[in-house]
Design a protein around this motif. Structure first.
Motif, PDB file in Angstrom:
ATOM      1  N   VAL A   1      35.637  -8.876 -24.067  1.00 31.61           N
ATOM      2  CA  VAL A   1      35.112 -10.232 -23.923  1.00 31.61           C
ATOM      3  C   VAL A   1      34.211 -10.299 -22.693  1.00 31.61           C
ATOM      4  O   VAL A   1      33.103 -10.824 -22.741  1.00 31.61           O
ATOM      5  CB  VAL A   1      36.268 -11.257 -23.820  1.00 31.61           C
ATOM      6  CG1 VAL A   1      35.747 -12.649 -23.445  1.00 31.61           C
ATOM      7  CG2 VAL A   1      37.065 -11.309 -25.118  1.00 31.61           C
ATOM      8  N   CYS A   2      34.709  -9.766 -21.583  1.00 30.49           N
ATOM      9  CA  CYS A   2      33.977  -9.813 -20.311  1.00 30.49           C
ATOM     10  C   CYS A   2      34.305  -8.560 -19.514  1.00 30.49           C
ATOM     11  O   CYS A   2      35.474  -8.332 -19.197  1.00 30.49           O
ATOM     12  CB  CYS A   2      34.380 -11.061 -19.522  1.00 30.49           C
ATOM     13  SG  CYS A   2      33.590 -11.221 -17.907  1.00 30.49           S
ATOM     14  N   PRO A   3      33.318  -7.737 -19.181  1.00 28.29           N
ATOM     15  CA  PRO A   3      33.600  -6.456 -18.543  1.00 28.29           C
ATOM     16  C   PRO A   3      33.953  -6.509 -17.053  1.00 28.29           C
ATOM     17  O   PRO A   3      33.918  -5.480 -16.392  1.00 28.29           O
ATOM     18  CB  PRO A   3      32.323  -5.647 -18.788  1.00 28.29           C
ATOM     19  CG  PRO A   3      31.263  -6.646 -18.985  1.00 28.29           C
ATOM     20  CD  PRO A   3      31.914  -7.856 -19.577  1.00 28.29           C
ATOM     21  N   SER A   4      34.356  -7.650 -16.546  1.00 32.67           N
ATOM     22  CA  SER A   4      34.797  -7.733 -15.154  1.00 32.67           C
ATOM     23  C   SER A   4      36.303  -7.473 -15.081  1.00 32.67           C
ATOM     24  O   SER A   4      37.096  -8.263 -15.604  1.00 32.67           O
ATOM     25  CB  SER A   4      34.508  -9.126 -14.584  1.00 32.67           C
ATOM     26  OG  SER A   4      35.248  -9.333 -13.397  1.00 32.67           O
TER      27      SER A   4
ATOM     28  N   ASP B   1      31.812  -9.221  -8.535  1.00 31.12           N
ATOM     29  CA  ASP B   1      32.497  -9.375  -9.822  1.00 31.12           C
ATOM     30  C   ASP B   1      31.539  -9.907 -10.884  1.00 31.12           C
ATOM     31  O   ASP B   1      31.622  -9.506 -12.049  1.00 31.12           O
ATOM     32  CB  ASP B   1      33.684 -10.340  -9.703  1.00 31.12           C
ATOM     33  CG  ASP B   1      34.795  -9.842  -8.799  1.00 31.12           C
ATOM     34  OD1 ASP B   1      35.046  -8.620  -8.761  1.00 31.12           O
ATOM     35  OD2 ASP B   1      35.425 -10.698  -8.141  1.00 31.12           O
ATOM     36  N   LEU B   2      30.660 -10.824 -10.505  1.00 30.10           N
ATOM     37  CA  LEU B   2      29.675 -11.338 -11.456  1.00 30.10           C
ATOM     38  C   LEU B   2      28.774 -10.207 -11.949  1.00 30.10           C
ATOM     39  O   LEU B   2      28.425 -10.149 -13.126  1.00 30.10           O
ATOM     40  CB  LEU B   2      28.827 -12.452 -10.824  1.00 30.10           C
ATOM     41  CG  LEU B   2      29.534 -13.783 -10.587  1.00 30.10           C
ATOM     42  CD1 LEU B   2      28.624 -14.734  -9.810  1.00 30.10           C
ATOM     43  CD2 LEU B   2      29.979 -14.410 -11.892  1.00 30.10           C
ATOM     44  N   HIS B   3      28.428  -9.297 -11.046  1.00 29.44           N
ATOM     45  CA  HIS B   3      27.609  -8.141 -11.454  1.00 29.44           C
ATOM     46  C   HIS B   3      28.373  -7.268 -12.444  1.00 29.44           C
ATOM     47  O   HIS B   3      27.798  -6.792 -13.418  1.00 29.44           O
ATOM     48  CB  HIS B   3      27.150  -7.338 -10.237  1.00 29.44           C
ATOM     49  CG  HIS B   3      26.002  -7.967  -9.524  1.00 29.44           C
ATOM     50  ND1 HIS B   3      24.688  -7.708  -9.832  1.00 29.44           N
ATOM     51  CD2 HIS B   3      25.968  -8.879  -8.527  1.00 29.44           C
ATOM     52  CE1 HIS B   3      23.893  -8.427  -9.060  1.00 29.44           C
ATOM     53  NE2 HIS B   3      24.648  -9.141  -8.249  1.00 29.44           N
TER      54      HIS B   3
ATOM     55  N   ALA C   1      41.967  -9.314 -15.279  1.00 36.50           N
ATOM     56  CA  ALA C   1      43.278  -9.383 -14.615  1.00 36.50           C
ATOM     57  C   ALA C   1      43.706 -10.832 -14.388  1.00 36.50           C
ATOM     58  O   ALA C   1      44.875 -11.185 -14.607  1.00 36.50           O
ATOM     59  CB  ALA C   1      43.231  -8.622 -13.289  1.00 36.50           C
ATOM     60  N   ASP C   2      42.778 -11.681 -13.970  1.00 41.68           N
ATOM     61  CA  ASP C   2      43.114 -13.086 -13.729  1.00 41.68           C
ATOM     62  C   ASP C   2      43.495 -13.811 -15.021  1.00 41.68           C
ATOM     63  O   ASP C   2      44.443 -14.594 -15.043  1.00 41.68           O
ATOM     64  CB  ASP C   2      41.950 -13.822 -13.057  1.00 41.68           C
ATOM     65  CG  ASP C   2      41.821 -13.477 -11.581  1.00 41.68           C
ATOM     66  OD1 ASP C   2      42.681 -12.748 -11.045  1.00 41.68           O
ATOM     67  OD2 ASP C   2      40.835 -13.942 -10.961  1.00 41.68           O
ATOM     68  N   VAL C   3      42.765 -13.550 -16.100  1.00 38.51           N
ATOM     69  CA  VAL C   3      43.095 -14.184 -17.385  1.00 38.51           C
ATOM     70  C   VAL C   3      44.455 -13.686 -17.870  1.00 38.51           C
ATOM     71  O   VAL C   3      45.285 -14.470 -18.328  1.00 38.51           O
ATOM     72  CB  VAL C   3      41.984 -13.935 -18.431  1.00 38.51           C
ATOM     73  CG1 VAL C   3      42.417 -14.403 -19.812  1.00 38.51           C
ATOM     74  CG2 VAL C   3      40.701 -14.650 -18.013  1.00 38.51           C
ATOM     75  N   ALA C   4      44.710 -12.379 -17.744  1.00 36.87           N
ATOM     76  CA  ALA C   4      45.993 -11.818 -18.177  1.00 36.87           C
ATOM     77  C   ALA C   4      47.152 -12.415 -17.381  1.00 36.87           C
ATOM     78  O   ALA C   4      48.212 -12.715 -17.951  1.00 36.87           O
ATOM     79  CB  ALA C   4      45.975 -10.294 -18.037  1.00 36.87           C
ATOM     80  N   ARG C   5      46.953 -12.623 -16.076  1.00 37.56           N
ATOM     81  CA  ARG C   5      48.019 -13.202 -15.234  1.00 37.56           C
ATOM     82  C   ARG C   5      48.372 -14.629 -15.640  1.00 37.56           C
ATOM     83  O   ARG C   5      49.457 -15.106 -15.354  1.00 37.56           O
ATOM     84  CB  ARG C   5      47.600 -13.183 -13.768  1.00 37.56           C
ATOM     85  CG  ARG C   5      48.070 -11.969 -13.011  1.00 37.56           C
ATOM     86  CD  ARG C   5      47.930 -12.153 -11.500  1.00 37.56           C
ATOM     87  NE  ARG C   5      46.554 -12.329 -11.074  1.00 37.56           N
ATOM     88  CZ  ARG C   5      45.684 -11.334 -10.897  1.00 37.56           C
ATOM     89  NH1 ARG C   5      46.047 -10.087 -11.121  1.00 37.56           N
ATOM     90  NH2 ARG C   5      44.454 -11.578 -10.500  1.00 37.56           N
ATOM     91  N   ALA C   6      47.464 -15.298 -16.306  1.00 42.03           N
ATOM     92  CA  ALA C   6      47.692 -16.701 -16.700  1.00 42.03           C
ATOM     93  C   ALA C   6      48.544 -16.823 -17.964  1.00 42.03           C
ATOM     94  O   ALA C   6      48.900 -17.926 -18.363  1.00 42.03           O
ATOM     95  CB  ALA C   6      46.359 -17.414 -16.900  1.00 42.03           C
ATOM     96  N   ARG C   7      48.874 -15.713 -18.607  1.00 40.22           N
ATOM     97  CA  ARG C   7      49.648 -15.806 -19.848  1.00 40.22           C
ATOM     98  C   ARG C   7      51.105 -16.083 -19.564  1.00 40.22           C
ATOM     99  O   ARG C   7      51.562 -15.815 -18.452  1.00 40.22           O
ATOM    100  CB  ARG C   7      49.442 -14.575 -20.721  1.00 40.22           C
ATOM    101  CG  ARG C   7      50.058 -13.302 -20.181  1.00 40.22           C
ATOM    102  CD  ARG C   7      49.833 -12.182 -21.180  1.00 40.22           C
ATOM    103  NE  ARG C   7      50.122 -10.914 -20.550  1.00 40.22           N
ATOM    104  CZ  ARG C   7      50.313  -9.795 -21.178  1.00 40.22           C
ATOM    105  NH1 ARG C   7      50.226  -9.753 -22.474  1.00 40.22           N
ATOM    106  NH2 ARG C   7      50.581  -8.694 -20.541  1.00 40.22           N
TER     107      ARG C   7
END
Length: 167
Positions: A26-29, A63-65, A34-40
């Motif tokens: 979805v997003c290569p950052s 991270d944006l890069h 990691a942040d999205v996974a921690r929200a589960r």
């Protein structure tokens, strides 16, 4: 797991490595993933999209890069990437002169900012993307980074919704 339909429950229950692989598509950052996974677990789709927004808000410029690294140059979708082809469908049928202008404007933008011009291209024509590129070129780096952050969030929302809708 990347070749199978995903439900919200299946994503929430996935082991860390499988979930990371899906999120990095979805997003290569890595920081974003990691942040999205921690929200589960995400109780509903909106919670997953909220996790995307929160993760995007926390990304540094580096991270944006990372997040932009997986995105094709506007006007040149990756031939081996269905997302790139779908998201840039608006360039199909554009005349050669317009595509040449888009290429030149991209080169000037990249020379100034050091990264590809990133825009949520879904539903946009080549002409509207060129207009947006020209409108944003005068921005300073900090302003442009915040615009990129917002565009990435929109792209991620579309990709996350598509992932869930495929199940």
């Amino acid at each position: 797991m990347t070749n199978h339909p995903h439900t919200l429950d299946a994503l929430a229950a996935a082991d860390a490595a499988d979930l990371e692989a899906v999120l990095l598509e979805v997003c290569p950052s890595p920081h974003w993933a990691a942040d999205v996974a921690r929200a589960r677990p995400w109780p509903d789709r909106e919670s997953l999209l909220t996790a995307n927004a929160a993760a995007m808000a926390g990304l540094t410029v580096a991270d944006l890069h990372d997040a932009m690294a997986g995105h094709a140059r506007i006007g040149k979708p990756k031939t081996d990437d269905a997302s790139s082809q779908r998201e840039q469908a608006g360039i199909q049928g554009a005349d050669r002169a317009l595509l040449d202008e888009l290429h030149e404007a991209n080169a000037a933008y990249e020379a100034k900012f050091g990264h590809v011009f990133l825009i949520c291209a879904t539903g946009r024509t080549a002409a509207t993307m060129l207009a947006a590129l020209r409108e944003r070129h005068p921005n300073d780096a900090a302003t442009e980074a915040e615009i990129v952050r917002g565009e990435l969030r929109k792209i991620n929302d579309i990709r996350l919704n598509r992932l869930l809708d495929a199940s």
